[in-house]
Write a protein that holds these residues in place. Structure first.
Motif, PDB file in Angstrom:
ATOM      1  N   ARG A 202       0.912  -0.994  -0.044  1.00 14.08           N
ATOM      2  CA  ARG A 202       0.000   0.128  -0.062  1.00 14.08           C
ATOM      3  C   ARG A 202       0.810   1.325  -0.004  1.00 14.08           C
ATOM      4  O   ARG A 202       1.980   1.166   0.115  1.00 14.08           O
ATOM      5  N   LEU A 203       0.350   2.433  -0.241  1.00 17.89           N
ATOM      6  CA  LEU A 203       1.187   3.608  -0.301  1.00 17.89           C
ATOM      7  C   LEU A 203       1.320   4.302   1.221  1.00 17.89           C
ATOM      8  O   LEU A 203       0.261   3.800   1.991  1.00 17.89           O
ATOM      9  N   PRO A 204       2.010   5.066   1.554  1.00 11.86           N
ATOM     10  CA  PRO A 204       2.458   5.542   2.507  1.00 11.86           C
ATOM     11  C   PRO A 204       1.249   6.666   3.265  1.00 11.86           C
ATOM     12  O   PRO A 204       0.837   7.101   2.176  1.00 11.86           O
ATOM     13  N   GLU A 205       0.823   6.367   4.347  1.00 10.89           N
ATOM     14  CA  GLU A 205      -0.067   7.507   4.853  1.00 10.89           C
ATOM     15  C   GLU A 205       0.518   8.760   5.120  1.00 10.89           C
ATOM     16  O   GLU A 205       1.757   8.833   5.432  1.00 10.89           O
ATOM     17  N   VAL A 206      -0.406   9.446   4.558  1.00  9.92           N
ATOM     18  CA  VAL A 206       0.303  11.061   4.706  1.00  9.92           C
ATOM     19  C   VAL A 206      -0.575  11.489   5.940  1.00  9.92           C
ATOM     20  O   VAL A 206      -1.826  11.516   5.925  1.00  9.92           O
TER      21      VAL A 206
END
Length: 466
Positions: A202-206
């Motif tokens: 998954r993409l990193p959380e912002v």
């Protein structure tokens, strides 16, 4: 023109920010210069007015020495001739007699001081006013050279400050844009690194709750859905390959036997009959997969004609009872629907095959209607759906117990039922229990307009995979 526009969003934003900032700074500093220039002029006029008030008060007391001691002042008689002149401009006049006679009230204006032997005329700011009712006129002046020098200094300061301010703001804007768009760059790099080999990545959380944080959360949700869809498609391919492998292997074996026994017509015939059965199984599986693919793509063809759902269920129950091990009863009042009779018979055939595969001996079809929909309930007296299967029974290649699998079905029957019902804008539900204690499948279809249903064309019934 396109070559002049940067391709990068960051560069475009920086360009827009720089141009916009430059225009705003230039406009603001121009307005500041105009305001300062106006204030300088107002200060000059106030100075002239204050000097004029002091000199008028002195003249009224017949003190002409105040005029002689002023930096630049002159008192005129009614005929326009000078009565008293400041020492700095002795021998010259600020106003001509005609200009003096034209003064009837306090007046500001610009003029020039006649030159001496060397130099040219000096630009002046003048204030002229009558002194009481005597007809005398007092004029005070201030050289504009001092004002021009102050304005020039202001202009030089603004000319130096403007580019420095624009450069500072552009650099600050660039840093702000870089910091603001840093999450986008990180998301882009991480998204480019994700492949089908690691679908769970998954993409990193912002951090925060701004637009980029919501974008990252949305993209992660999309990746989760795509991962589920990818896993389902991979499972579908695996299951389809497994289902195709067995009949193809049997078909190949029977063909090999037929070729080996070419001199034995009976053996060849038996092998060809067995191969024919596997070809029928392969054809049925291909048709089922094609139907599901069309339903998923939204191209499933459903021919809608007026049909009495009760009549169709009763006639199909009689046919299915003869070709299955089930005793099927159908009840209900007239239930007109706009539907495809062939597809509805396929639904009933798949439900019958599913019940028979589960070991049921009796099935009951009940049709009811209301103003908006027709309801068809299929119930059997089998063991029902396993508790863990109710939520996934409509998925492709899902089977129940060993009894169901032993029938050789591919596990597509209920998937096809749902596809057909969905193609008719209806719904289908599963449960266990009354009225016969086994599996219960409830189909709901939009009610058709009352009328005479078209005569059904009854196709020869065929088996359907459970």
């Amino acid at each position: 023109m396109r070559r002049l526009i940067p391709a990068s969003l960051r560069a475009r934003l920086a360009l827009v920010f720089g141009v916009g900032t430059s225009m705003v700074v230039l406009l603001a500093l121009s307005l500041l210069y105009l305001v300062l220039d106006h204030q300088l002029d107002a200060a000059v006029d106030q100075d002239l007015a204050a000097r004029s008030d002091d000199l008028v008060a002195a003249v009224r007391t017949h003190d002409l020495g105040a005029v002689h001691g002023d930096p630049m002042a002159q008192l005129y008689g009614p005929d326009g001739t000078p009565i008293a002149t400041a020492a700095a401009i002795r021998g010259r006049v600020l106003l001509t007699p005609t200009q003096v006679r034209a003064v009837h009230r306090t007046t500001f204006g610009d003029g020039t001081l006649p030159p001496r032997d060397t130099g040219g005329p000096m630009p002046l700011r003048l204030l002229s006013r009558p002194v009481g009712d005597s007809g005398q006129v007092l004029t005070v002046a201030l050289p504009l050279s001092a004002i021009d020098r102050a304005g020039s200094r202001q202009l030089i300061v603004l000319a130096i400050a403007t580019p420095l301010l624009i450069i500072a703001l552009a650099a600050l804007g660039r840093q702000l844009l870089r910091a603001a768009l840093r999450p986008v760059g990180e998301l882009t790099r991480q998204a480019a690194a994700i492949s089908t080999l690691d679908p769970d990545r998954r993409l990193p959380e912002v951090p925060g709750d701004d637009e980029f944080a919501r974008l990252a959360a949305t993209l992660n949700g999309m990746l989760s859905r795509l991962s589920v869809a990818f896993q389902r498609e991979r499972a579908f391919v695996d299951d389809a390959s497994h289902e195709l492998r067995t009949p193809i292997a049997v078909l190949r074996g029977e063909i090999d036997l037929a070729l080996a026994a070419a001199d034995d017509p009976a053996e060849v015939r038996e092998s060809l009959i067995a191969a024919q059965g596997q070809v029928v199984r392969l054809g049925r599986l291909a048709e089922d997969l094609l139907l599901l693919a069309r339903e998923r793509a939204g191209t499933l063809v459903v021919l809608r004609t007026p049909v009495d759902l009760t009549d169709l269920a009763q006639s199909e129950a009689s046919t299915l009872s003869r070709i299955t091990s089930l005793t099927i009863e159908a009840y209900g009042d007239p239930a007109p629907v706009d539907a495809d009779p062939g597809r509805l018979r396929q639904v009933l055939g798949n439900l019958a095959a599913n019940s028979a595969a589960a070991g049921a001996t009796t099935a009951r079809v009940t049709v009811t209607t209301d103003r908006n929909q027709a309801r068809l309930e299929w119930a059997d007296n089998g063991p029902g759906f396993p508790p863990g299967l109710l939520d996934s029974a409509f998925e492709r290649f899902v089977r129940g117990d060993a009894a169901r699998s032993a029938t050789g079905g591919a596990g597509l029957g209920l998937s096809i039922v749902r596809a057909i019902v969905t193609g008719h804008d209806g719904t289908v539900e599963l449960r266990n229990g009354p009225p016969l204690g086994g599996a219960v499948v409830t189909v709901r279809l939009p009610a058709g307009r009352p009328g005479t249903p078209t005569p059904e064309h009854r196709d020869p019934p065929g088996p359907h995979s459970p």
